[in-house]
Design a protein around this motif. Structure first.
Motif: not given
Length: 328
Positions: A264-273
């Motif tokens: 899930d690239s969208y959620k993963l990006g949110a976690v990273v940020r």
């Protein structure tokens, strides 16, 4: 005694918090087979929950087949997996009338030589599995909704056992076993009852592997500063769901928990940020997490601290599985 933590102001019902924590203790072998669970009175004093709530949780665990109540004695963790469903049925004795005397005489000879029953059983299984290994398949099965857990099991067992494994969704296991009944089914202790219900009628053995106990990660969780945003990443939805429940049970609203599956690239990006610390529950997810951090580096004041779990399956469980498959 395993420490249980219940957050009374959590959105997660107290009974669910306790249920998930006890099942985690069983699945990670902190409560091994035969272990007597704390009494309802002990847990009530420790958690602050009403004894009726604890009794309800114990009934749910009993209904799930992971514990059994012995009247006048207590609640005990059930022995599951390892070869239970491979026991010969009476119809086989009728089909091969000479087999009983052959098996009994062989077993008697081993006992005379000083073997215990358990040792004799291991010798028989090791020899049988060795002869079947070239033709039999080792199947890994989990529910399709948590296929990521199966991918983790396959990845780690193939590396440890040096043999190919086939991943089969639990919903398709019956059809696959109907085509070829030889072999061994491997699954997480979370799914052992469902797998045995399918495999036992076909005399196919089911072996449960124990998950890693995550003691290091739980210690980290307890020491995180208040207000920390904690990210969690894994291939497995089941691991993420359990980890989130346990995290809130331990810390409540002291920390913010964000989860994401690797795909899930969208959620993963949110976690990273957003997260200051990210727990990566499997090494298979690590390259994707690092790539996502690199892509977002212009948006980050400082990159998150990564904590990578060593494995998904306990080392003792892998050792036992090697012996059961004749690979030790």
């Amino acid at each position: 005694m395993v420490q249980f933590h219940i957050q009374p102001d959590s959105d997660i019902p107290a009974s669910t918090q306790l249920y998930d924590q006890i099942w985690f203790a069983i699945a990670s072998r902190q409560y091994p087979p035969g272990y007597r669970l704390p009494s309802t009175r002990q847990l009530a004093m420790h958690t602050g929950l009403h004894r009726n709530t604890i009794s309800k949780v114990y009934r749910q665990l009993e209904d799930a087949g992971v514990v059994e109540a012995l009247p006048g004695s207590g609640i005990y963790v059930r022995e599951q997996g390892v070869g239970e469903s491979a026991r010969p049925q009476s119809a086989l004795w009728d089909e091969f009338p000479q087999a009983r005397s052959v098996v009994e005489s062989g077993l008697d000879e081993l006992l005379r030589q000083g073997c215990s029953l358990n040792q004799a059983r291991e010798l028989f299984l090791a020899e049988i599995d060795w002869r079947l290994r070239c033709s039999a398949r080792v199947l890994v099965t989990v529910p399709s909704q948590d296929i990521g857990a199966g991918q983790l099991i396959v990845r780690e067992l193939e590396a440890a056992l040096k043999i190919p494994l086939q991943l089969v969704p639990l919903e398709e296991l019956d059809a696959v076993l109907a085509q070829a009944r030889s072999g061994t089914v491997v699954t997480s202790r979370y799914f052992i009852n469902e797998a045995e219900a399918i495999a036992a009628p076909k005399s196919v053995r089911v072996i449960a592997v124990d998950i890693y106990d995550y003691k290091k990660e739980l210690s980290l969780l307890k020491d995180l500063p208040q207000g920390t945003c904690l990210g969690m990443v894994s291939l497995s939805t089941g691991i993420l769901r359990a980890a989130e429940v346990i995290s809130y049970s331990l810390r409540g609203d002291d920390i913010l928990v964000m989860t994401a599956q690797t795909e899930d690239s969208y959620k993963l990006g949110a976690v990273v940020r957003s997260a200051q610390t990210i727990v990566v529950f499997d090494e298979a997810s690590l390259p994707t997490v690092k790539k996502t951090i690199a892509a977002a580096r212009d948006d980050l004041i400082r990159p998150p601290h990564l904590v990578v779990c060593d494995n998904y399956i306990g080392e003792k469980s892998i050792t036992l599985l090697k012996r059961e498959l004749g690979l030790d």
